[in-house]
Structure formats: structure tokens, C-alpha cells
Design a protein around this motif. Structure first.
Motif: not given
Length: 124
Positions: A21-26, A32-38, A79-84
Motif C-alpha cells: 500500500d505504501a508503494v508510491a508513483k510520482e 514517472e518514478h516509483v518510490k518503494y517503502p523501506l 514490491l515491484q509486483k504489488c501493482e500487478k
């Protein structure tokens, strides 16, 4: 049944859900840049003496607490797989579980490292 505080219970997959849920697209213009939570694990020893599980919420002073912070858990591959997986509930929950298991594995290693360190510190 009361839990033995010296043992770690298995993690529940909520940590994996929160991470997804915290994966964010900017979006910055066309880019477009994807930010992954730590997820940064930490382990503490002694806090049960400072704030025991006795129903009162009054801290006891004069006790030592030791905290060891670990390195961020490498999760970007998962985390790259979250949206898929967002539209497939079964795959989504499997992914949440995989994220959780990796975080748990890192914390268990950190816990052992912390206990080993504290044991060595007690021995001359």
C-alpha cells in the motif's frame, strides 16, 4: 494462552500489505518514478522491565534497554509486483506473505545477532 515474551511469534501478513500500500508513483512532467517503502528492522531487549505487561501504563525507571537497528530489508524485487497482483486476491496475499516472510527472516537474524552481542558483552 499467554505468550512467552522470550519467543517471537510468527509475523502476520499485514506488514506485506502495508508495504504494498505504501508503494508510491510520482509523476514529474513526462517522467514517472516509483518510490518503494523501506522496512528497517530493529530489536530491543529490556523494554519489558521499563513497561511491563501488567495493565498499568506507568514506566519503571532505572532499567537498561538495548536496541539494535538492522539494515533495510531488500524488498524492491517483491514490491515491484504489488501493482500487478492488485486485481488477483490470491496472488496479492501470496505476495504479502512473501514480503512478510522476508522481513521476519531479517528480524530473526537481527534478534540472534543482538542476543549474541549481549551474551558476549556479559562475558569478560
Amino acid at each position: 494462552m499467554k505468550h512467552n515474551p522470550s519467543e517471537m511469534l510468527p509475523f502476520r501478513w499485514g506488514i506485506g500489505k502495508l508495504a504494498c500500500d505504501a508503494v508510491a508513483k510520482e509523476k514529474n512532467g513526462e517522467d514517472e518514478h516509483v518510490k518503494y517503502p523501506l522496512i528497517v528492522p530493529y530489536h530491543h531487549v529490556g523494554s519489558d522491565k521499563v513497561l511491563p505487561d501488567d495493565g498499568r501504563f506507568i514506566p519503571n525507571t532505572g532499567h537498561k534497554v538495548s536496541v539494535l537497528w538492522g539494515e533495510p530489508v531488500p524488498l524492491n524485487d517483491l514490491l515491484q509486483k504489488c501493482e500487478k497482483c492488485a486485481t488477483d486476491q490470491v496472488k496479492q496475499q501470496q505476495l504479502w506473505k512473501a514480503i512478510t516472510e522476508r522481513a521476519e527472516e531479517h528480524l530473526r537474524k537481527l534478534r540472534k545477532q543482538h542476543h549474541d552481542y549481549l551474551s558476549e558483552a556479559k562475558d569478560p
